[in-house]
Enzyme design. Structure first.
Site, mmCIF file in Angstrom:
data_model
loop_
_atom_site.group_PDB
_atom_site.id
_atom_site.type_symbol
_atom_site.label_atom_id
_atom_site.label_comp_id
_atom_site.label_asym_id
_atom_site.label_seq_id
_atom_site.Cartn_x
_atom_site.Cartn_y
_atom_site.Cartn_z
ATOM 1 N N ASP A 153 -3.027 -6.218 -5.690
ATOM 2 C CA ASP A 153 -3.719 -6.399 -6.972
ATOM 3 C C ASP A 153 -4.734 -5.288 -7.292
ATOM 4 O O ASP A 153 -5.393 -5.338 -8.328
ATOM 5 C CB ASP A 153 -4.426 -7.764 -6.990
ATOM 6 N N GLU A 201 -11.390 -5.387 8.226
ATOM 7 C CA GLU A 201 -11.458 -3.919 8.266
ATOM 8 C C GLU A 201 -12.245 -3.450 9.474
ATOM 9 O O GLU A 201 -11.802 -2.566 10.230
ATOM 10 C CB GLU A 201 -12.143 -3.364 6.994
HETATM 11 C C1 UGA Z 1 -10.416 -8.865 0.024
HETATM 12 C C2 UGA Z 1 -9.963 -7.685 0.897
HETATM 13 O O1 UGA Z 1 -9.703 -6.551 0.101
HETATM 14 C C3 UGA Z 1 -8.707 -8.063 1.612
HETATM 15 O O2 UGA Z 1 -8.189 -6.976 2.286
HETATM 16 C C4 UGA Z 1 -9.066 -9.180 2.529
HETATM 17 O O3 UGA Z 1 -7.914 -9.571 3.224
HETATM 18 C C5 UGA Z 1 -9.626 -10.329 1.728
HETATM 19 O O4 UGA Z 1 -10.676 -9.924 0.874
HETATM 20 C C6 UGA Z 1 -10.218 -11.370 2.633
HETATM 21 O O5 UGA Z 1 -10.953 -11.026 3.521
HETATM 22 O O6 UGA Z 1 -9.987 -12.557 2.392
HETATM 23 P P1 UGA Z 1 -9.335 -10.083 -2.083
HETATM 24 O O7 UGA Z 1 -9.094 -9.295 -3.317
HETATM 25 O O8 UGA Z 1 -10.499 -10.988 -2.053
HETATM 26 O O9 UGA Z 1 -9.369 -9.082 -0.860
HETATM 27 O O10 UGA Z 1 -8.068 -10.915 -1.625
HETATM 28 P P2 UGA Z 1 -6.620 -10.964 -2.212
HETATM 29 O O11 UGA Z 1 -6.328 -9.800 -3.051
HETATM 30 O O12 UGA Z 1 -6.405 -12.307 -2.764
HETATM 31 O O13 UGA Z 1 -5.755 -10.851 -0.867
HETATM 32 C C7 UGA Z 1 -5.622 -9.658 -0.145
HETATM 33 C C8 UGA Z 1 -4.132 -9.356 0.061
HETATM 34 O O14 UGA Z 1 -3.542 -10.388 0.848
HETATM 35 C C9 UGA Z 1 -3.359 -9.286 -1.236
HETATM 36 O O15 UGA Z 1 -2.429 -8.243 -1.185
HETATM 37 C C10 UGA Z 1 -2.669 -10.631 -1.309
HETATM 38 O O16 UGA Z 1 -1.445 -10.608 -2.008
HETATM 39 C C11 UGA Z 1 -2.490 -11.012 0.154
HETATM 40 N N1 UGA Z 1 -2.574 -12.470 0.415
HETATM 41 C C12 UGA Z 1 -3.576 -13.213 -0.098
HETATM 42 C C13 UGA Z 1 -1.597 -13.067 1.171
HETATM 43 O O17 UGA Z 1 -0.644 -12.423 1.609
HETATM 44 N N2 UGA Z 1 -1.683 -14.432 1.405
HETATM 45 C C14 UGA Z 1 -2.681 -15.192 0.908
HETATM 46 O O18 UGA Z 1 -2.693 -16.423 1.162
HETATM 47 C C15 UGA Z 1 -3.659 -14.565 0.143
HETATM 48 MN MN MN Z 2 -7.440 -8.453 -4.085
#
Ligand code: UGA
Ligand code: MN
Length: 384
Positions: free
Chosen positions: A240, A324
């Site tokens: 995203d 990270e």
């Molecule tokens: C932030 C960080 O940028 C992420 O790298 C980190 O994993 C996350 O916080 C965290 O610590 O929870 P954020 O934008 O809040 O990211 O989270 P998302 O964009 O919703 O998820 C990160 C990535 O993991 C996305 O590519 C999303 O598609 C994936 N994701 C999310 C999954 O594969 N499974 C899930 O249940 C949620």
């Molecule tokens: Mn994100």
């Protein structure tokens, strides 16, 4: 003589007129027989099938669309017979499928015949920097993803960004028990070199308030890198975020670890290494330091494959907010090993954007009887 000629010429004129009418009928019939049949059968033109603009005449039997070489006609007839038109009703969609199949067979044949002599005219617009160089280090771009209404639009945006990047291998890892056919076809359609994997978040984390998002996915990708790569760069690119294509050329020649600023992170709007006037990383700037050794965003660093291979257990921990930091600590690096990129970290080439989340769609209206057999029926499949 003169008076007797007048009635005769009347007869002659009448006869001519009647013959002319008969002639017109015959000619018209012939034309209908030769070309009109196509127009009678199909309410669509070949140009419509191929999404081409209309040829102007609005006539589907336009001569320019018709093949005159009998050898070619025989070959096409053979292909149509081989694909088979029997069984199902001959709809516009079916005609399109048959045409596409023929086009595919021709393309396969042409590639076999001429492919070896063709030069690589890679349409990659990202060759803005290197032209069609083929010896660039490969960027292994790891994208965790999971099913939600915004998934396909987010991945479409990222795919179209990556079309602009040379020497990239996209590792898309679904947090799912099965591989989504929609994602498989998206990956195939764009032709970006890719690997499509799946790795689910362990059940024990699914119920917690703060989940380690994308960790299982990234670790599966790291396993894949360890078994399949010898050199190149690994970058964790969430589905995203928003990426300026210049970012990829910043990280391309990473020796150990490179870092750069990320926009739209925390309340301070930014996460970045602090770089002194000698171009050395001396600290970190982030709205949430949280006692981390490396308070950086997932989108803010890249690691060389070699460094990952040198260490035996470089994984990402299942600790929300510390993914990270935990990962970078495993690499055993000192601040001096960090290469600051993006013009000594003065430019922003990536933003931690978040697509507004939408509530899953209510599918009952589209499933209604009223829409049976219409396009809405087909679109149903794409509603999440
Ligand atoms: C932030 C960080 O940028 C992420 O790298 C980190 O994993 C996350 O916080 C965290 O610590 O929870 P954020 O934008 O809040 O990211 O989270 P998302 O964009 O919703 O998820 C990160 C990535 O993991 C996305 O590519 C999303 O598609 C994936 N994701 C999310 C999954 O594969 N499974 C899930 O249940 C949620
Ligand atoms: Mn994100």
């Amino acid at each position: 003589m003169i008076s007797s000629r007048a009635p005769l010429s009347k007869w002659t004129a009448g006869l001519f007129f009647v013959s002319f009418l008969i002639y017109l009928v015959i000619v018209n019939r012939l034309e209908v027989g030769q070309f009109g049949r196509v127009a009678d059968l199909a309410s669509f033109s070949s140009r419509m099938l191929m999404n081409l603009p209309s040829s102007g005449s609005g006539d589907s039997s336009n001569l320019h669309d018709t093949i005159s070489n009998s050898g070619v006609i025989t070959a096409i007839d053979n292909m149509v017979n081989q694909i088979g038109v029997a069984g199902s009703e001959l709809t516009e969609t079916r005609v399109k499928d048959i045409s596409n199949e023929i086009a595919k067979q021709i393309a396969d044949y042409v590639v076999q015949r001429l492919g070896k002599t063709a030069t690589n005219s890679n349409p990659c617009f990202g060759c803005w920097k290197y032209g069609n160089a083929t010896d660039l280090p490969v960027i292994y771009l790891v994208t965790p993803t999971y099913r939600r209404p915004e998934q396909i639009p987010d991945l479409t945006r990222l795919a179209q960004t990556l079309l602009n990047v040379p020497a990239v291998h996209w590792i898309v890892v679904e947090d799912s028990s099965t591989l989504s056919p929609a994602i498989a076809s998206l990956l195939k359609r764009y032709g970006i070199p890719h690997t499509h994997l799946k790795a689910q978040m362990p059940d024990k984390y699914k119920k917690s308030k703060f989940k380690p998002r994308g960790v299982a996915n990234r670790n599966a990708a790291l396993d894949w890198v360890r078994s399949n790569c010898k050199s190149g760069v690994v970058y964790f690119a969430d589905d995203d975020n928003t990426y300026d294509i210049r970012l990829f050329e910043e990280m391309r020649f990473t020796k150990k670890v490179s870092m750069w600023p990320v926009g739209l992170v925390t309340k301070v709007g930014l996460s970045s290494p602090v770089v002194n006037d000698k171009g050395v990383v001396v600290d970190f700037f982030d709205g949430w330091m949280a006692n981390r050794k490396f308070p950086v965003d997932m989108a803010g660093f890249a690691v060389s494959v070699q460094l990952i291979l040198e260490k035996s257990d470089v994984y990402m921990p299942y600790v929300p907010g510390h993914e990270e930091d935990g990962f970078l600590k495993k690499l055993d690096i000192s601040p001096a090993d960090i290469e600051p990129k993006a013009n000594r970290c003065t430019q922003i080439f990536v933003w931690h954007t978040q697509t507004k989340s939408n509530t899953p769609a209510n599918r009952t209206t589209a499933a209604g009887k009223r829409y049976k057999g219409t396009n809405i029926d087909t679109l149903q499949e794409w509603i999440v």
